[in-house]
Design a protein around this motif. Structure first.
Motif, short mmCIF file in Angstrom:
data_model
loop_
_atom_site.label_atom_id
_atom_site.label_comp_id
_atom_site.label_asym_id
_atom_site.label_seq_id
_atom_site.Cartn_x
_atom_site.Cartn_y
_atom_site.Cartn_z
N PRO A 30 33.67 104.96 -21.77
CA PRO A 30 34.32 103.72 -22.19
C PRO A 30 35.67 103.97 -22.87
CG PRO A 30 32.02 103.75 -22.86
CD PRO A 30 32.34 105.12 -22.36
N GLU A 55 36.12 93.56 -13.41
CA GLU A 55 34.92 93.02 -14.05
C GLU A 55 34.33 91.89 -13.21
OE1 GLU A 55 33.34 91.74 -18.46
OE2 GLU A 55 35.47 91.46 -18.02
N GLU A 61 32.35 96.87 -16.96
CA GLU A 61 31.78 96.02 -18.00
C GLU A 61 32.61 96.21 -19.25
OE1 GLU A 61 27.08 96.55 -16.88
OE2 GLU A 61 27.92 97.87 -18.40
N HIS A 62 32.53 95.25 -20.13
CA HIS A 62 33.21 95.45 -21.40
C HIS A 62 32.30 95.03 -22.55
CE1 HIS A 62 34.31 91.18 -21.76
NE2 HIS A 62 34.58 91.44 -23.02
N ALA A 63 32.53 95.68 -23.66
CA ALA A 63 31.80 95.37 -24.88
C ALA A 63 32.82 95.31 -26.01
CB ALA A 63 30.76 96.44 -25.17
N THR A 64 32.63 94.39 -26.91
CA THR A 64 33.53 94.27 -28.05
C THR A 64 32.97 95.07 -29.21
OG1 THR A 64 34.19 92.08 -27.31
CG2 THR A 64 34.68 92.63 -29.59
N LYS A 65 33.77 95.97 -29.73
CA LYS A 65 33.42 96.78 -30.90
C LYS A 65 34.47 96.51 -31.97
CE LYS A 65 30.26 99.21 -28.71
NZ LYS A 65 28.87 99.28 -28.94
N ASN A 69 38.15 95.90 -27.38
CA ASN A 69 37.36 95.68 -26.17
C ASN A 69 37.29 97.01 -25.44
OD1 ASN A 69 36.68 92.90 -26.19
ND2 ASN A 69 38.82 92.42 -25.73
N TYR A 71 36.05 99.11 -22.23
CA TYR A 71 35.68 98.93 -20.83
C TYR A 71 35.02 100.20 -20.32
CZ TYR A 71 38.19 94.57 -20.63
OH TYR A 71 38.57 93.26 -20.84
N ALA A 74 30.57 99.92 -14.56
CA ALA A 74 29.27 99.25 -14.50
C ALA A 74 28.29 100.20 -13.81
CB ALA A 74 29.38 97.94 -13.73
#
Length: 105
Positions: A30, A55, A61-65, A69, A71, A74
């Motif tokens: 990521p 996406e 996929e992405h996730a916010t931390k 963001n 990426y 997938a």
């Protein structure tokens, strides 16, 4: 979404060389948009647009931390493409085998 539709959408997304390079950048794990942009000859806004397309095609996929963001590829993003290639290659080999059998007769 069917496998064929998924493969079609993925192929459309992968038709752009920059999107393929973005996927290569994400192979190591990521990354935030800014880090991906540093590796490419395009700016952060363009990378963000490409990531949205990838996406949407189910390839990343992405996730916010916190405020970032991240990426990532997938896990099954290329499964539809792989199935399409295997099926197509199987059809080609079957056709070739029939041709060889017909020529031998």
């Amino acid at each position: 979404m069917s496998n064929q539709a998924q493969a079609s959408e993925a192929f459309d997304a992968l038709g752009d060389p920059m999107r393929r390079r973005i996927l290569e950048c994400l192979r190591d794990g990521p990354c935030p948009v800014g880090e991906v942009a540093q590796r490419l000859p395009i700016g952060r806004p363009a990378v963000s647009k490409h990531l949205r397309v990838l996406e949407g095609a189910g390839l990343v996929e992405h996730a916010t931390k916190g405020t970032r963001n991240l990426y990532a590829l997938a896990p099954d993003g290329l499964a539809g493409v792989q199935q399409w290639l295997v099926g197509t290659w199987g059809d080609v080999l079957t056709s070739f085998a029939r041709y060889v059998e017909a020529e031998e007769s």
